[in-house]
Design a protein around this motif. Structure first.
Motif, mmCIF file in Angstrom:
data_model
loop_
_atom_site.group_PDB
_atom_site.id
_atom_site.type_symbol
_atom_site.label_atom_id
_atom_site.label_comp_id
_atom_site.label_asym_id
_atom_site.label_seq_id
_atom_site.Cartn_x
_atom_site.Cartn_y
_atom_site.Cartn_z
ATOM 1 N N GLU A 16 0.869 -1.190 0.121
ATOM 2 C CA GLU A 16 -0.055 0.043 0.083
ATOM 3 C C GLU A 16 0.935 1.222 0.083
ATOM 4 O OE1 GLU A 16 -4.314 0.611 2.104
ATOM 5 O OE2 GLU A 16 -3.039 -0.532 3.002
ATOM 6 N N GLY A 24 -3.229 3.739 -2.212
ATOM 7 C CA GLY A 24 -3.182 3.293 -3.646
ATOM 8 C C GLY A 24 -2.493 1.616 -3.260
ATOM 9 N N PHE A 31 2.691 1.880 -9.171
ATOM 10 C CA PHE A 31 1.105 1.751 -8.770
ATOM 11 C C PHE A 31 0.423 1.397 -9.858
ATOM 12 C CE2 PHE A 31 2.791 4.641 -5.414
ATOM 13 C CZ PHE A 31 1.945 4.446 -4.754
ATOM 14 N N PHE A 34 -5.431 3.316 -7.274
ATOM 15 C CA PHE A 34 -5.438 4.216 -6.048
ATOM 16 C C PHE A 34 -7.165 4.459 -6.091
ATOM 17 C CE2 PHE A 34 -4.223 7.070 -9.492
ATOM 18 C CZ PHE A 34 -5.024 8.129 -9.301
ATOM 19 N N VAL A 40 -12.214 4.288 -7.930
ATOM 20 C CA VAL A 40 -10.826 3.637 -7.893
ATOM 21 C C VAL A 40 -10.364 3.947 -9.409
ATOM 22 C CG1 VAL A 40 -9.543 1.612 -7.886
ATOM 23 C CG2 VAL A 40 -11.305 1.930 -6.193
ATOM 24 N N TRP A 72 -4.751 6.016 -17.351
ATOM 25 C CA TRP A 72 -5.339 5.670 -16.284
ATOM 26 C C TRP A 72 -6.950 5.922 -16.589
ATOM 27 C CZ3 TRP A 72 -3.092 4.035 -11.699
ATOM 28 C CH2 TRP A 72 -1.849 3.991 -11.572
#
Length: 94
Positions: A16, A24, A31, A34, A40, A72
């Protein structure tokens, strides 16, 4: 806020951390998801992100207005588990 702890039990080598001041998950120092409010945000290939946005299943991730992050996508937390797993798979094979 989404609870990532079940995923950490499933993938004990993941960690984490904080991305854009939000909790995240990362694997191998990178990553892949998150939380942000009730959503999310997951990292996926740009074509997959475009597909999710076009279908209405996701929204662009734009931490700075007008500058979406192409890999993303923002999805409702209630629908995110399959996409979080897909995002992890994307990072681990990249």
């Amino acid at each position: 806020m989404f609870d990532f702890s079940p995923l950490l039990e499933l993938f004990p080598d993941d960690e984490e951390g904080r991305m854009l001041r939000s909790p995240g998950l990362r694997t191998g120092g990178r990553f892949y998801a998150f939380a942000s409010g009730d959503d999310v945000i997951v990292k996926l290939p740009a074509a997959r992100v475009a597909e999710l946005i076009a279908s209405g299943a996701g929204l662009p991730c734009s931490p700075r207005p007008g500058r979406p992050m192409r890999e993303w996508v923002r999805v409702p937390a209630r629908d995110c588990l399959p996409l979080v797993l897909e995002a992890r798979a994307f990072l681990t094979r990249a």
